[in-house]
Design an enzyme around this catalytic site. Structure first.
Site, mmCIF file in Angstrom:
data_model
loop_
_atom_site.group_PDB
_atom_site.id
_atom_site.type_symbol
_atom_site.label_atom_id
_atom_site.label_comp_id
_atom_site.label_asym_id
_atom_site.label_seq_id
_atom_site.Cartn_x
_atom_site.Cartn_y
_atom_site.Cartn_z
ATOM 1 C CE LYS A 53 -3.921 -2.342 2.338
ATOM 2 N NZ LYS A 53 -4.496 -2.413 3.465
ATOM 3 C CD GLN A 97 -3.552 -4.258 6.425
ATOM 4 O OE1 GLN A 97 -3.667 -2.917 6.019
ATOM 5 N NE2 GLN A 97 -3.955 -5.299 6.098
ATOM 6 C CG ASP A 120 -9.469 0.591 5.233
ATOM 7 O OD1 ASP A 120 -9.060 -0.002 4.256
ATOM 8 O OD2 ASP A 120 -8.650 0.385 6.230
HETATM 9 N N1 GUN Z 1 -6.950 -6.627 6.429
HETATM 10 C C1 GUN Z 1 -7.413 -7.350 5.165
HETATM 11 N N2 GUN Z 1 -7.776 -6.480 4.160
HETATM 12 C C2 GUN Z 1 -7.838 -5.177 4.902
HETATM 13 C C3 GUN Z 1 -8.204 -3.983 4.333
HETATM 14 O O1 GUN Z 1 -8.864 -3.606 3.070
HETATM 15 N N3 GUN Z 1 -8.114 -2.725 5.321
HETATM 16 C C4 GUN Z 1 -7.599 -3.036 6.327
HETATM 17 N N4 GUN Z 1 -7.380 -1.898 7.078
HETATM 18 N N5 GUN Z 1 -7.145 -4.095 6.948
HETATM 19 C C5 GUN Z 1 -7.405 -5.038 6.074
#
Ligand code: GUN
Length: 288
Positions: A53, A97, A120
């Protein structure tokens, strides 16, 4: 007949180029989109995702800051950090995350993030706006799927969309985004009896359950669009989706591969939401 491939990398590049233009415009107005990424503990997959990311941010000129904490971080400490980030003007998006360590309640944490920085799309305010069909931040994977279909000029209106999986992050919001676009939506999950009866009726089949080779040609209506959100490992340890690709492509009309399908779109939509947040902030400032 073999299905046409939906190339997620190519489509992600297309949207990233569009984003690049928005970012240049923002920078001309002295705004650099900024994302704060919070990572707690040492979950290997989480570290990999966060790295991907941040690399994507850096490639497009989005500023990102990493806040990395030991597993022992308390919930109060994490809440305090998010409250600080909520107040910073140069941070337009906050991403925590998931998963978090057992002693931290993810719901409390998500609710601490300002809805104006919820890139998100997990905050109840974002979810509520999505359900009532208002503009908001939408969860990245579901939004990425919709953008992929738009790029491919695949009609959604009136189509029967079958979603496999009901997670808060993918299955539930994906169904809602399709419903908002006038699809007829069926949700299936681990307790659904006679799964094939449903999958065979799908014009668009979205699988997000995390089970390798769950779906093959015999589960798919001839010519259907198959979107594979699964991220699994096969017997040889190779990355694979929920769909048995070689079998499914004999029945499907269009199909996404794993890797190179939905994955690149998810990250692109995080960039998209961060840019959207920066634009909203600039527009609000210009109104004042
Ligand atoms: N863990 C797995 N997928 C995601 C996501 O799209 N965002 C976040 N913050 N954590 C995750």
């Amino acid at each position: 007949m073999s299905a046409e491939l939906i190339d997620g990398r190519l489509i992600a590049d297309y949207y990233r180029e569009r984003l690049q233009e928005s970012i240049s415009e923002l920078k001309a107005n002295d705004v650099t989109p900024g994302l704060a990424v919070i990572l707690v503990g040492d979950n290997h997959a989480s570290h990999t995702y966060v790295k991907m990311k941040r690399k994507a941010c850096s490639k497009l000129g989005i500023h990102s800051e990493l806040y990395q904490f030991q597993e022992s971080l308390t919930q109060e400490e994490l809440v305090g950090k998010i409250e600080e980030l909520n107040e910073l003007d140069h941070i337009h998006g906050i991403l925590v995350q998931l998963p978090l360590p057992q002693h931290i309640n993810p719901i409390t944490i998500i609710e601490t993030i300002s809805p104006s920085k919820d890139v998100d799309g997990f905050h109840p305010v974002s979810i509520g706006k999505m359900v009532t069909n208002q503009d908001t931040f939408y969860s990245c994977t579901p939004l990425g799927i919709i953008k992929m279909l738009e790029y491919e000029k695949i009609d959604i209106k009136g189509k029967h969309v079958v979603i496999l999986g009901r997670s808060n992050i993918v299955g539930k919001p994906a169904g809602q985004l399709f419903l908002n676009r006038d699809a007829t939506v069926t949700y299936c999950h681990s307790k659904t009896a006679n799964l094939t009866d449903y999958t065979k009726k799908a014009d668009i089949l979205v699988s997000a359950v995390g089970k390798a080779k769950l779906i093959g040609a015999g589960d798919i209506k001839k010519g259907a669009v198959v979107i594979d959100v699964g991220m699994n490992r096969d017997e040889a340890g190779r990355l694979c989706g929920d769909v048995d690709f070689e079998s499914a492509r004999e029945a499907a009309g269009k199909i996404t591969p794993v890797p190179g399908g939905v994955g690149p779109m998810t990250i692109t939509m995080l960039l998209y939401n961060t840019v959207k947040s920066a634009r909203w902030q600039l527009e609000n400032r210009q109104k004042r």
